[in-house]
Write an enzyme that holds these catalytic residues in place. Structure first.
Site, PDB file in Angstrom:
ATOM      1  N   ASP A  27      -7.359  -0.079  -0.163  1.00 60.03           N
ATOM      2  CA  ASP A  27      -7.772   0.608   1.020  1.00 60.03           C
ATOM      3  C   ASP A  27      -8.822  -0.457   1.762  1.00 60.03           C
ATOM      4  O   ASP A  27      -9.966  -1.006   0.840  1.00 60.03           O
ATOM      5  CB  ASP A  27      -8.375   1.831   0.787  1.00 60.03           C
ATOM      6  CG  ASP A  27      -8.534   2.773   2.020  1.00 60.03           C
ATOM      7  OD1 ASP A  27      -7.940   2.461   3.065  1.00 60.03           O
ATOM      8  OD2 ASP A  27      -9.317   3.878   1.760  1.00 60.03           O
ATOM      9  N   ARG A  84       0.833  -1.026   0.057  1.00 62.02           N
ATOM     10  CA  ARG A  84       0.361   0.095   0.037  1.00 62.02           C
ATOM     11  C   ARG A  84       0.830   1.431  -0.110  1.00 62.02           C
ATOM     12  O   ARG A  84       1.738   1.422   0.728  1.00 62.02           O
ATOM     13  CB  ARG A  84      -0.986  -0.053   1.052  1.00 62.02           C
ATOM     14  CG  ARG A  84      -1.848   1.219   1.260  1.00 62.02           C
ATOM     15  CD  ARG A  84      -2.568   1.442   2.511  1.00 62.02           C
ATOM     16  NE  ARG A  84      -3.283   2.380   2.400  1.00 62.02           N
ATOM     17  CZ  ARG A  84      -4.280   2.735   3.153  1.00 62.02           C
ATOM     18  NH1 ARG A  84      -4.718   1.934   4.006  1.00 62.02           N
ATOM     19  NH2 ARG A  84      -4.979   3.938   3.193  1.00 62.02           N
ATOM     20  N   ASP A 110     -11.649  -0.887   4.553  1.00 60.11           N
ATOM     21  CA  ASP A 110     -12.108   0.164   5.712  1.00 60.11           C
ATOM     22  C   ASP A 110     -13.154  -0.920   6.309  1.00 60.11           C
ATOM     23  O   ASP A 110     -14.109  -1.513   6.088  1.00 60.11           O
ATOM     24  CB  ASP A 110     -13.145   1.228   5.268  1.00 60.11           C
ATOM     25  CG  ASP A 110     -11.988   2.366   4.636  1.00 60.11           C
ATOM     26  OD1 ASP A 110     -10.883   2.370   5.471  1.00 60.11           O
ATOM     27  OD2 ASP A 110     -12.455   3.015   3.996  1.00 60.11           O
TER      28      ASP A 110
HETATM   29  N1  ROI Z   1     -12.855   7.893  -3.624  1.00 60.51           N
HETATM   30  C1  ROI Z   1     -13.511   7.028  -4.244  1.00 60.51           C
HETATM   31  N2  ROI Z   1     -14.178   7.277  -5.211  1.00 60.51           N
HETATM   32  N3  ROI Z   1     -13.464   5.924  -3.683  1.00 60.51           N
HETATM   33  C2  ROI Z   1     -12.574   5.438  -2.581  1.00 60.51           C
HETATM   34  O1  ROI Z   1     -12.486   4.239  -2.274  1.00 60.51           O
HETATM   35  C3  ROI Z   1     -11.789   6.525  -1.882  1.00 60.51           C
HETATM   36  N4  ROI Z   1     -11.078   6.156  -1.018  1.00 60.51           N
HETATM   37  C4  ROI Z   1     -10.545   7.404  -0.374  1.00 60.51           C
HETATM   38  C5  ROI Z   1     -10.509   8.543  -0.723  1.00 60.51           C
HETATM   39  C6  ROI Z   1      -9.141   9.070  -1.250  1.00 60.51           C
HETATM   40  C7  ROI Z   1     -11.220   9.436   0.155  1.00 60.51           C
HETATM   41  N5  ROI Z   1     -11.226   8.807  -1.918  1.00 60.51           N
HETATM   42  C8  ROI Z   1     -11.907   7.667  -2.682  1.00 60.51           C
HETATM   43  O2  ROI Z   1      -9.765   6.950   0.823  1.00 60.51           O
END
Ligand code: ROI
Length: 168
Positions: free
Chosen positions: A101, A89, A103
């Site tokens: 990412d 990452r 979450d």
């Molecule tokens: N924007 C989109 N479209 N999808 C994401 O998963 C995503 N993840 C993030 C940030 C940078 C806020 N923007 C994102 O962490």
């Protein structure tokens, strides 16, 4: 004899916009399926979305997975971060592009707020790239406060989200 650890229901948001994002997300789903003391119950389609964040960055691929797990929240977070690390990452700037990412969106009906982890995820109810995949796999889901995911989906940000055809 000690009682076995209970099974918890969790939802995980996946996102990538670097290094062949479709592959990153598909591989991460496979890795979630291998997590110890956990089962991958369901995974949404993959979606393409415009980046939320500063400057120009590539579109994201997003998805949501449902897990049952006997891991406690911070142990699950450790496991998710280990998968992120394995994907090399890169996160050079806050809200900048990233290889992967993961979450933790929801963990049963728990509210968690400590320096490592906030659950429900603080942006869960405002981002279409989280809500729409979540709605796909959990159309009747409600948050602990009684609000439905479906109702949030009607008033969230619009990132031009597109559901991708099934990938092989
Ligand atoms: N924007 C989109 N479209 N999808 C994401 O998963 C995503 N993840 C993030 C940030 C940078 C806020 N923007 C994102 O962490």
């Amino acid at each position: 004899m000690t009682a076995p650890a209970p099974h918890h229901c969790c939802y995980i948001g996946l996102g990538s916009n670097l290094e062949t994002p479709v592959k990153q997300v598909q591989q991460a789903l496979n890795e979630l399926a291998q997590l110890p003391h956990s089962q991958l119950v369901n995974a949404s389609s993959l979606y393409r979305s415009r980046a939320v964040g500063p400057g120009e960055q590539p579109d994201y691929i997003n998805a949501v997975a449902q897990l049952t797990t006997q891991l406690k929240p911070l142990a699950l977070l450790d496991a998710l971060q280990a998968i992120e690390q394995a994907h090399q990452r890169q996160r050079l700037v806050r809200w900048g592009p990233r290889t992967l990412d993961l979450d933790l969106l929801l963990y049963d009906d728990l509210s968690i707020d400590n320096e490592r982890l906030t659950v429900p995820h603080p942006y869960l109810t405002v981002r279409d790239f989280v809500l729409r995949p979540l709605l796909e796999i959990a159309p009747k889901l409600h948050l602990a406060d009684g609000t439905s995911i479906a109702s949030w989906t009607q008033r969230c940000d619009d990132t031009g989200l597109i559901k991708l055809p099934v990938q092989r």
